[in-house]
Design a protein around this motif. Structure first.
Motif, PDB file in Angstrom:
ATOM      1  N   THR A 113      -2.526  12.340 -35.345  1.00  0.00           N
ATOM      2  CA  THR A 113      -2.240  14.397 -35.490  1.00  0.00           C
ATOM      3  C   THR A 113      -2.822  14.674 -34.641  1.00  0.00           C
ATOM      4  OG1 THR A 113      -0.794  14.191 -37.912  1.00  0.00           O
ATOM      5  CG2 THR A 113      -1.583  16.785 -36.605  1.00  0.00           C
ATOM      6  N   LEU A 114      -3.034  15.276 -33.504  1.00  0.00           N
ATOM      7  CA  LEU A 114      -3.466  16.139 -32.413  1.00  0.00           C
ATOM      8  C   LEU A 114      -3.448  17.827 -32.587  1.00  0.00           C
ATOM      9  CD1 LEU A 114      -3.615  14.247 -29.258  1.00  0.00           C
ATOM     10  CD2 LEU A 114      -4.849  14.313 -31.074  1.00  0.00           C
ATOM     11  N   LEU A 115      -4.069  18.625 -33.035  1.00  0.00           N
ATOM     12  CA  LEU A 115      -4.155  20.355 -33.143  1.00  0.00           C
ATOM     13  C   LEU A 115      -4.546  20.660 -32.305  1.00  0.00           C
ATOM     14  CD1 LEU A 115      -2.414  21.964 -36.325  1.00  0.00           C
ATOM     15  CD2 LEU A 115      -4.754  22.734 -35.218  1.00  0.00           C
ATOM     16  N   GLY A 116      -3.994  21.798 -31.272  1.00  0.00           N
ATOM     17  CA  GLY A 116      -5.333  22.334 -30.284  1.00  0.00           C
ATOM     18  C   GLY A 116      -4.669  24.204 -31.016  1.00  0.00           C
ATOM     19  N   PHE A 117      -5.467  25.535 -30.815  1.00  0.00           N
ATOM     20  CA  PHE A 117      -5.616  26.512 -30.748  1.00  0.00           C
ATOM     21  C   PHE A 117      -6.453  27.286 -30.024  1.00  0.00           C
ATOM     22  CE2 PHE A 117      -8.430  24.993 -33.869  1.00  0.00           C
ATOM     23  CZ  PHE A 117      -9.234  26.387 -34.068  1.00  0.00           C
ATOM     24  N   SER A 118      -5.817  28.026 -29.663  1.00  0.00           N
ATOM     25  CA  SER A 118      -6.577  29.058 -29.205  1.00  0.00           C
ATOM     26  C   SER A 118      -6.290  30.775 -29.596  1.00  0.00           C
ATOM     27  CB  SER A 118      -5.921  29.441 -27.400  1.00  0.00           C
ATOM     28  OG  SER A 118      -6.861  30.204 -26.634  1.00  0.00           O
ATOM     29  N   MET A 119      -7.138  31.515 -29.957  1.00  0.00           N
ATOM     30  CA  MET A 119      -6.632  32.955 -30.841  1.00  0.00           C
ATOM     31  C   MET A 119      -7.384  33.693 -30.255  1.00  0.00           C
ATOM     32  SD  MET A 119      -6.440  31.550 -35.049  1.00  0.00           S
ATOM     33  CE  MET A 119      -5.374  30.089 -35.699  1.00  0.00           C
ATOM     34  N   LEU A 146      -9.331  21.336 -30.185  1.00  0.00           N
ATOM     35  CA  LEU A 146      -8.636  20.293 -29.908  1.00  0.00           C
ATOM     36  C   LEU A 146      -9.205  19.738 -31.659  1.00  0.00           C
ATOM     37  CD1 LEU A 146      -6.449  18.858 -29.324  1.00  0.00           C
ATOM     38  CD2 LEU A 146      -7.736  17.266 -27.612  1.00  0.00           C
ATOM     39  N   TRP A 147      -8.206  19.471 -32.206  1.00  0.00           N
ATOM     40  CA  TRP A 147      -8.470  18.693 -33.121  1.00  0.00           C
ATOM     41  C   TRP A 147      -7.872  17.288 -34.261  1.00  0.00           C
ATOM     42  CZ3 TRP A 147     -12.293  21.228 -37.691  1.00  0.00           C
ATOM     43  CH2 TRP A 147     -12.916  21.715 -37.273  1.00  0.00           C
ATOM     44  N   VAL A 170       0.582  21.489 -31.873  1.00  0.00           N
ATOM     45  CA  VAL A 170       0.203  19.912 -32.339  1.00  0.00           C
ATOM     46  C   VAL A 170       0.661  18.629 -31.884  1.00  0.00           C
ATOM     47  CG1 VAL A 170       0.671  19.023 -35.245  1.00  0.00           C
ATOM     48  CG2 VAL A 170       0.470  21.777 -34.295  1.00  0.00           C
ATOM     49  N   PHE A 171       0.422  17.831 -31.233  1.00  0.00           N
ATOM     50  CA  PHE A 171       0.976  16.482 -31.525  1.00  0.00           C
ATOM     51  C   PHE A 171       1.030  15.280 -32.307  1.00  0.00           C
ATOM     52  CE2 PHE A 171      -0.006  19.344 -27.971  1.00  0.00           C
ATOM     53  CZ  PHE A 171       1.420  19.188 -26.901  1.00  0.00           C
ATOM     54  N   GLN A 172       1.669  14.384 -32.061  1.00  0.00           N
ATOM     55  CA  GLN A 172       0.882  13.178 -32.847  1.00  0.00           C
ATOM     56  C   GLN A 172       1.813  11.779 -31.838  1.00  0.00           C
ATOM     57  OE1 GLN A 172       4.330  12.169 -35.630  1.00  0.00           O
ATOM     58  NE2 GLN A 172       2.975  13.940 -37.500  1.00  0.00           N
ATOM     59  N   ALA A 173       0.352  11.326 -31.584  1.00  0.00           N
ATOM     60  CA  ALA A 173      -0.237  10.123 -30.350  1.00  0.00           C
ATOM     61  C   ALA A 173      -0.742   8.879 -31.413  1.00  0.00           C
ATOM     62  CB  ALA A 173      -0.919  11.206 -29.168  1.00  0.00           C
ATOM     63  N   ARG A 174      -0.658   7.927 -29.903  1.00  0.00           N
ATOM     64  CA  ARG A 174      -1.169   7.098 -30.103  1.00  0.00           C
ATOM     65  C   ARG A 174      -2.005   7.133 -28.708  1.00  0.00           C
ATOM     66  NH1 ARG A 174       1.480   3.544 -33.984  1.00  0.00           N
ATOM     67  NH2 ARG A 174       0.517   2.147 -33.957  1.00  0.00           N
ATOM     68  N   ALA A 175      -3.216   6.357 -29.884  1.00  0.00           N
ATOM     69  CA  ALA A 175      -4.433   6.277 -28.094  1.00  0.00           C
ATOM     70  C   ALA A 175      -4.244   4.695 -27.602  1.00  0.00           C
ATOM     71  CB  ALA A 175      -6.130   5.597 -29.114  1.00  0.00           C
ATOM     72  N   LEU A 176      -4.246   5.026 -25.892  1.00  0.00           N
ATOM     73  CA  LEU A 176      -3.759   4.120 -25.552  1.00  0.00           C
ATOM     74  C   LEU A 176      -4.883   3.443 -24.151  1.00  0.00           C
ATOM     75  CD1 LEU A 176      -0.594   5.252 -23.303  1.00  0.00           C
ATOM     76  CD2 LEU A 176      -1.150   3.676 -24.974  1.00  0.00           C
ATOM     77  N   PRO A 177      -5.131   2.254 -23.830  1.00  0.00           N
ATOM     78  CA  PRO A 177      -6.519   1.787 -22.923  1.00  0.00           C
ATOM     79  C   PRO A 177      -6.935   2.717 -21.986  1.00  0.00           C
ATOM     80  CG  PRO A 177      -5.165   0.040 -23.285  1.00  0.00           C
ATOM     81  CD  PRO A 177      -3.777   0.869 -23.605  1.00  0.00           C
ATOM     82  N   PRO A 178      -7.399   3.361 -21.791  1.00  0.00           N
ATOM     83  CA  PRO A 178      -9.152   2.901 -21.598  1.00  0.00           C
ATOM     84  C   PRO A 178      -9.840   3.458 -22.501  1.00  0.00           C
ATOM     85  CG  PRO A 178      -9.542   4.959 -19.945  1.00  0.00           C
ATOM     86  CD  PRO A 178      -7.904   4.179 -20.045  1.00  0.00           C
ATOM     87  N   THR A 179      -9.144   3.765 -23.873  1.00  0.00           N
ATOM     88  CA  THR A 179      -9.292   4.932 -25.277  1.00  0.00           C
ATOM     89  C   THR A 179      -9.701   3.699 -26.074  1.00  0.00           C
ATOM     90  OG1 THR A 179      -7.894   6.366 -24.510  1.00  0.00           O
ATOM     91  CG2 THR A 179      -8.955   6.529 -26.434  1.00  0.00           C
ATOM     92  N   GLU A 180     -11.048   3.687 -26.608  1.00  0.00           N
ATOM     93  CA  GLU A 180     -11.777   3.260 -27.617  1.00  0.00           C
ATOM     94  C   GLU A 180     -11.523   3.800 -28.799  1.00  0.00           C
ATOM     95  OE1 GLU A 180     -16.397   1.431 -28.458  1.00  0.00           O
ATOM     96  OE2 GLU A 180     -16.330   3.110 -27.128  1.00  0.00           O
TER      97      GLU A 180
END
Length: 283
Positions: A113-119, A146-147, A170-180
């Motif tokens: 789960t990715l969450l970004g905010f700017s206040m 970005l959290w 807010v997003f839900q995602a999966r890591a893809l290459p080349p991400t370690e």
């Protein structure tokens, strides 16, 4: 959610649990789901056993009542305190973390789960509250604003009451290459610090008799200490942690000691506590 996050933040890094942590542990173990209010004098007795002064206990009880965490009622010369809807939610969440979720995440399915905010700069209170909630929910800071957290995290409780929905994505995602993935874990969380909390717990509780003079006090300190330890743990995927990750032996020790201490502790508490039913408190 905010009260739980604040309580968690207050306990981080402390060797001795704070009075509020001890009180929440006490209410969770001996009041939750029993539909009772307990006499303040009984609570003072219990916390005195773990070295908390009468003044500190009374001050903390008053502060918790003002924050809507406790309901107070006077009956004759005695004051009784009971749980509120808010404190019940807090305690049930802590109960879930301790007894059902566990400290080791072996069920991760690869989702983040990715969450970004700017206040606005003037929103200091909202930023602080959101960061506290993110830490409690297991998020780590990946990069500016970005959290990230393992698994699917419901954003609704994180944003409740902040009025910040328009400033958060807010997003839900999966890591893809080349991400370690192991690299993400090292970037977003202080793995050595997390491991240090578990190793410190193991060191403190190898001799439980040294912690307090009686079983009720040891049980209260044990569960409070364990809750403080797991509060800082985002339950990262086990496959991306070091082979000697100390959460597993620490959890085994906690469960073993709790199984040993809890029955006798409950017997002592039942004999000690002066209580009335919630119905009597509402009369």
């Amino acid at each position: 959610m905010s009260d739980l996050a604040v309580s968690a933040a207050e306990g981080i890094g402390a060797d001795t649990p704070r009075p509020q942590t001890l009180l929440l542990t006490f209410f969770g173990g001996h009041v939750l789901d029993r539909e009772i209010h307990v006499a303040t004098a009984s609570v003072l007795d219990v916390l005195d056993r773990v070295g908390v002064s009468e003044h500190a206990t009374r001050s903390t009880l008053s502060r918790m009542a003002r924050r809507g965490l406790l309901h107070r009622v006077r009956r004759g010369r005695h004051v009784y305190v009971g749980l509120t809807e808010r404190s019940r939610a807090i305690l049930h969440d802590g109960e879930r973390r301790i007894w059902r979720a566990g400290a080791v995440n072996r069920q991760w399915d690869g989702t983040w789960t990715l969450l970004g905010f700017s206040m606005p700069e003037s929103w200091q209170r909202q930023r602080h509250a959101l960061r506290s909630r993110l830490l409690w929910a297991g998020f780590g800071s990946l990069q500016g604003g970005l959290w990230i957290a393992p698994g699917e995290v419901d954003p609704v409780p994180l944003l409740d009451g902040l009025g910040a929905d328009g400033h958060v994505k807010v997003f839900q995602a999966r890591a893809l290459p080349p991400t370690e993935v192991a690299g993400i874990v090292r970037e977003a969380w202080d793995i050595d610090r997390l491991a240090g909390h578990y190793r410190a717990f193991l060191a403190r509780w190898r001799d439980p008799a040294a912690q307090a003079p009686d079983v009720l006090a040891r049980d209260l300190l044990l569960e409070s200490d364990w809750l403080q330890t797991i509060r800082t743990d985002p339950r990262l995927p086990r496959e991306h942690l070091p082979a000697d990750w100390p959460a597993e032996p620490a959890q085994e020790l906690f469960y073993a000691l709790s199984t040993e201490l809890r029955p006798a502790a409950r017997t002592i508490a039942a004999e000690l506590l002066d209580s009335i039913t919630d119905e009597q408190a509402d009369d």
